[in-house]
Write a protein that holds these residues in place. Structure first.
Motif, PDB file in Angstrom:
ATOM      1  N   ILE A  39       0.847  -1.184   0.000  1.00 44.10           N
ATOM      2  CA  ILE A  39       0.000   0.000   0.000  1.00 44.10           C
ATOM      3  C   ILE A  39       0.889   1.243   0.000  1.00 44.10           C
ATOM      4  O   ILE A  39       1.885   1.311   0.720  1.00 44.10           O
ATOM      5  CB  ILE A  39      -0.920   0.020   1.233  1.00 44.10           C
ATOM      6  CG1 ILE A  39      -1.767  -1.255   1.289  1.00 44.10           C
ATOM      7  CG2 ILE A  39      -1.807   1.250   1.224  1.00 44.10           C
ATOM      8  CD1 ILE A  39      -2.730  -1.405   0.154  1.00 44.10           C
ATOM      9  N   LEU A  44      -1.861   7.468   1.171  1.00 38.61           N
ATOM     10  CA  LEU A  44      -2.963   7.205   2.104  1.00 38.61           C
ATOM     11  C   LEU A  44      -2.941   8.186   3.270  1.00 38.61           C
ATOM     12  O   LEU A  44      -3.986   8.683   3.700  1.00 38.61           O
ATOM     13  CB  LEU A  44      -2.886   5.765   2.614  1.00 38.61           C
ATOM     14  CG  LEU A  44      -4.029   5.296   3.523  1.00 38.61           C
ATOM     15  CD1 LEU A  44      -5.369   5.434   2.813  1.00 38.61           C
ATOM     16  CD2 LEU A  44      -3.813   3.867   3.959  1.00 38.61           C
ATOM     17  N   THR A  59     -14.945   9.892   3.086  1.00 40.91           N
ATOM     18  CA  THR A  59     -13.857   8.967   3.407  1.00 40.91           C
ATOM     19  C   THR A  59     -13.358   9.180   4.828  1.00 40.91           C
ATOM     20  O   THR A  59     -13.195   8.228   5.599  1.00 40.91           O
ATOM     21  CB  THR A  59     -12.697   9.159   2.412  1.00 40.91           C
ATOM     22  OG1 THR A  59     -13.181   8.986   1.086  1.00 40.91           O
ATOM     23  CG2 THR A  59     -11.596   8.162   2.687  1.00 40.91           C
ATOM     24  N   ALA A  77      -3.621   1.392   7.013  1.00 41.43           N
ATOM     25  CA  ALA A  77      -3.552   0.078   6.362  1.00 41.43           C
ATOM     26  C   ALA A  77      -2.467  -0.791   6.984  1.00 41.43           C
ATOM     27  O   ALA A  77      -1.527  -1.207   6.317  1.00 41.43           O
ATOM     28  CB  ALA A  77      -3.337   0.229   4.861  1.00 41.43           C
ATOM     29  N   TRP A 137     -11.915  -4.126   1.688  1.00 43.68           N
ATOM     30  CA  TRP A 137     -11.115  -2.919   1.913  1.00 43.68           C
ATOM     31  C   TRP A 137      -9.960  -2.834   0.920  1.00 43.68           C
ATOM     32  O   TRP A 137      -9.691  -1.770   0.348  1.00 43.68           O
ATOM     33  CB  TRP A 137     -10.605  -2.919   3.347  1.00 43.68           C
ATOM     34  CG  TRP A 137      -9.648  -1.805   3.663  1.00 43.68           C
ATOM     35  CD1 TRP A 137      -8.333  -1.918   3.998  1.00 43.68           C
ATOM     36  CD2 TRP A 137      -9.936  -0.402   3.681  1.00 43.68           C
ATOM     37  NE1 TRP A 137      -7.780  -0.689   4.220  1.00 43.68           N
ATOM     38  CE2 TRP A 137      -8.739   0.273   4.025  1.00 43.68           C
ATOM     39  CE3 TRP A 137     -11.067   0.356   3.422  1.00 43.68           C
ATOM     40  CZ2 TRP A 137      -8.659   1.651   4.124  1.00 43.68           C
ATOM     41  CZ3 TRP A 137     -10.984   1.734   3.522  1.00 43.68           C
ATOM     42  CH2 TRP A 137      -9.801   2.366   3.872  1.00 43.68           C
ATOM     43  N   LEU A 141      -9.178  -0.031  -2.040  1.00 51.06           N
ATOM     44  CA  LEU A 141      -7.916   0.702  -2.205  1.00 51.06           C
ATOM     45  C   LEU A 141      -7.352   0.529  -3.613  1.00 51.06           C
ATOM     46  O   LEU A 141      -6.750   1.457  -4.160  1.00 51.06           O
ATOM     47  CB  LEU A 141      -6.894   0.216  -1.169  1.00 51.06           C
ATOM     48  CG  LEU A 141      -7.193   0.509   0.303  1.00 51.06           C
ATOM     49  CD1 LEU A 141      -6.082  -0.036   1.181  1.00 51.06           C
ATOM     50  CD2 LEU A 141      -7.365   2.009   0.540  1.00 51.06           C
ATOM     51  N   SER A 142      -7.553  -0.640  -4.188  1.00 49.71           N
ATOM     52  CA  SER A 142      -7.018  -0.887  -5.529  1.00 49.71           C
ATOM     53  C   SER A 142      -7.844  -0.205  -6.611  1.00 49.71           C
ATOM     54  O   SER A 142      -7.308   0.250  -7.630  1.00 49.71           O
ATOM     55  CB  SER A 142      -6.951  -2.394  -5.803  1.00 49.71           C
ATOM     56  OG  SER A 142      -8.255  -2.958  -5.853  1.00 49.71           O
ATOM     57  N   THR A 147     -11.691   6.000  -2.024  1.00 50.65           N
ATOM     58  CA  THR A 147     -10.727   7.065  -1.747  1.00 50.65           C
ATOM     59  C   THR A 147     -10.573   8.061  -2.885  1.00 50.65           C
ATOM     60  O   THR A 147      -9.980   9.116  -2.698  1.00 50.65           O
ATOM     61  CB  THR A 147      -9.351   6.447  -1.436  1.00 50.65           C
ATOM     62  OG1 THR A 147      -8.928   5.653  -2.559  1.00 50.65           O
ATOM     63  CG2 THR A 147      -9.433   5.557  -0.212  1.00 50.65           C
ATOM     64  N   LYS A 150      -6.214   5.317  -6.694  1.00 48.99           N
ATOM     65  CA  LYS A 150      -5.670   3.990  -6.403  1.00 48.99           C
ATOM     66  C   LYS A 150      -4.484   4.123  -5.464  1.00 48.99           C
ATOM     67  O   LYS A 150      -3.568   4.909  -5.708  1.00 48.99           O
ATOM     68  CB  LYS A 150      -5.267   3.288  -7.693  1.00 48.99           C
ATOM     69  CG  LYS A 150      -6.414   3.077  -8.669  1.00 48.99           C
ATOM     70  CD  LYS A 150      -5.961   2.377  -9.937  1.00 48.99           C
ATOM     71  CE  LYS A 150      -5.479   0.974  -9.646  1.00 48.99           C
ATOM     72  NZ  LYS A 150      -5.194   0.213 -10.883  1.00 48.99           N
ATOM     73  N   LEU A 151      -4.502   3.325  -4.387  1.00 53.15           N
ATOM     74  CA  LEU A 151      -3.478   3.423  -3.361  1.00 53.15           C
ATOM     75  C   LEU A 151      -2.597   2.189  -3.292  1.00 53.15           C
ATOM     76  O   LEU A 151      -1.728   2.109  -2.420  1.00 53.15           O
ATOM     77  CB  LEU A 151      -4.127   3.667  -1.987  1.00 53.15           C
ATOM     78  CG  LEU A 151      -4.912   4.982  -1.877  1.00 53.15           C
ATOM     79  CD1 LEU A 151      -5.609   5.065  -0.541  1.00 53.15           C
ATOM     80  CD2 LEU A 151      -3.993   6.176  -2.077  1.00 53.15           C
TER      81      LEU A 151
END
Length: 453
Positions: A39, A44, A59, A77, A137, A141-142, A147, A150-151
């Motif tokens: 991550i 983030l 968020t 994360a 989750w 994030l992907s 969010t 993309k993280l």
């Protein structure tokens, strides 16, 4: 008080329990410094900082609520990102099923063997919940659906690392569950509650810095953004709210009961007058948790529907109505707290069983026949005091919004003046003090809160 604390650590058994509990809590906090490797933690953290400063960003609202209730760190994360909330959810599910599913209700009445079986099923359910939540989750994030970006690092954006992250976060929650059980068995206090309290208190330094930042920057002159007058008012308000929460949390309605007198030969036994304590806040913090969680979803949905359909005015109005600060939101919040307060009390408090237990032990409430009339009386008393308990919970729940709106206090700092976090901390501390006192009383020492002779 210092002498009493020294006495606590002079008792070998109690000292070992406290030290073991502190060590396990330290291990729990260390886990939040171990992030998931694939991550992008910098992005983030930047997103979390932006969301925390924007009260309208869903968020930040989701991350803050989930982190508060579960003692988790989804915003970073980490391997403990899910916290202990999956285990709490599984426990609540089985507690609710125990009141509507007869085989499970019968299993609850079988004593220790039944409780062990239910605990085993709860652990299996926790694993399933962890797998679902952690995979959801990581997928969010992907994809960037939650969010906005993309993280997950590009080289790790494929299903094998999704599975790896799911397994790691699931194992982290199971390890936290194990820590809680070890505290229950060999430490002091309720393990799961202590983990949640530690997670809440860990947020206090950051909240305190946000609160004092204007004072550190511009000084504490009278009339400034965070002047000495505002700081003094906040300090007095915090002390008053904590004292009030302790008073209501410990509040009881004592029902007088009397045991029947038995005559054996020339001796008589029984006939003593005692009292049956009924807690004013019988539901604890569960109504606030349920109400907050339920209101979070329509706000989240309306916010993103408003972004997808910006020309639909009603969506923007609903977004603002469920934004967490308006009159409609607080009104619905209070109504749901009242509803869940009665709902949870009806599940956890059974007047018929209590009346039968009194009858079996040869006790009765003066003026009421054993059996159905006693059960009706207990139910009527609980309905009345639950109304007071629900009013207390509703007022505590909306105090942070009032302080944040009228005193300009950051939302995170205002949350420590009321809401679920304050109730959890106060309840856990009171329970911990009572358990330490039980060890002291067994060894003829005065309790921590007892007046010295």
């Amino acid at each position: 008080m210092f002498n009493k604390l020294v006495t606590v650590f002079r008792i070998p058994e109690l000292r070992r329990k406290i030290l073991l509990t502190l060590i396990l809590l330290a291990v729990y906090r260390m886990g939040f410094s171990i992030p998931l490797p694939f991550i992008d933690q910098d992005q983030l953290a930047a997103l979390q900082a932006k969301s925390s400063g924007d009260s309208t960003d869903p968020t930040g609202k989701v991350l803050q609520v989930v982190s508060l209730f579960s003692a988790s760190s989804l915003s970073n994360a980490t391997i403990f990102g899910l916290g202990i909330m999956p285990y709490i959810s599984a426990s609540i599910i089985f507690q609710l099923l125990g009141s509507v599913y007869p085989p499970l209700e019968q299993l609850q009445k079988e004593g220790e063997s039944g409780r062990r079986k239910i605990t085993e099923w709860t652990r299996y359910a926790t694993v399933l919940i962890c797998i679902g939540q952690s995979y959801f989750w990581i997928k969010q994030l992907s994809s960037g659906a939650l969010t906005g970006q993309k993280l997950i690092m590009t080289e790790y954006d494929w299903w094998l690392y999704y599975m790896l992250g799911t397994i790691v976060m699931t194992a982290g929650t199971i390890f936290l569950m194990w820590i809680g059980e070890q505290i229950d068995a060999y430490g002091i206090g309720n393990g799961i509650s202590l983990l949640i309290m530690a997670g809440i208190l860990a947020q206090m330094p950051g909240a305190g810095y946000d609160l004092l930042r204007p004072a550190l920057k511009d000084g504490i002159a009278l009339g400034s953004e965070m002047g000495i007058d505002t700081l003094l008012l906040l300090t007095l308000l915090f002390a008053g709210v904590v004292a009030w929460v302790v008073f209501i949390t410990q509040g009881q309605r004592r029902i007088p009961i009397q045991s029947q007198k038995h005559v054996r030969g020339r001796k008589s036994a029984g006939g003593q007058r005692q009292s049956l304590p009924l807690r004013v806040n019988q539901a604890g913090v569960m109504p606030i948790i349920f109400a907050s969680s339920l209101l979070m979803f329509p706000y989240f949905i309306f916010h993103y529907l408003g972004q997808v359909f910006p020309n639909v005015g009603i969506l923007n109005e609903l977004d603002q109505a469920f934004g967490g600060q308006g009159f409609i939101y607080n009104l619905l919040y209070v109504a749901l707290i009242y509803f869940f307060c009665y709902f949870w009390t009806a599940i956890t408090f059974n007047p018929k069983d209590m009346a039968e237990n009194l009858k079996d032990y040869g006790s009765f409430i003066p003026g009421y026949r054993p059996g159905a009339r006693t059960a009706n009386h207990l139910e009527a008393v609980m309905v009345r005091i639950t109304y007071v308990g629900a009013a207390f919970l509703a007022l505590v729940a909306i105090i942070p919004a009032i302080i944040s709106s009228y005193l300009g206090v950051p939302p995170m700092a205002a949350s420590f003046y009321g809401g679920t976090g304050l109730l959890i901390v106060v309840s856990v501390v009171l329970d911990l003090v009572q358990k330490i006192d039980s060890h002291l009383v067994m060894r003829n020492y005065p309790g921590l809160l007892d007046a010295e002779n």
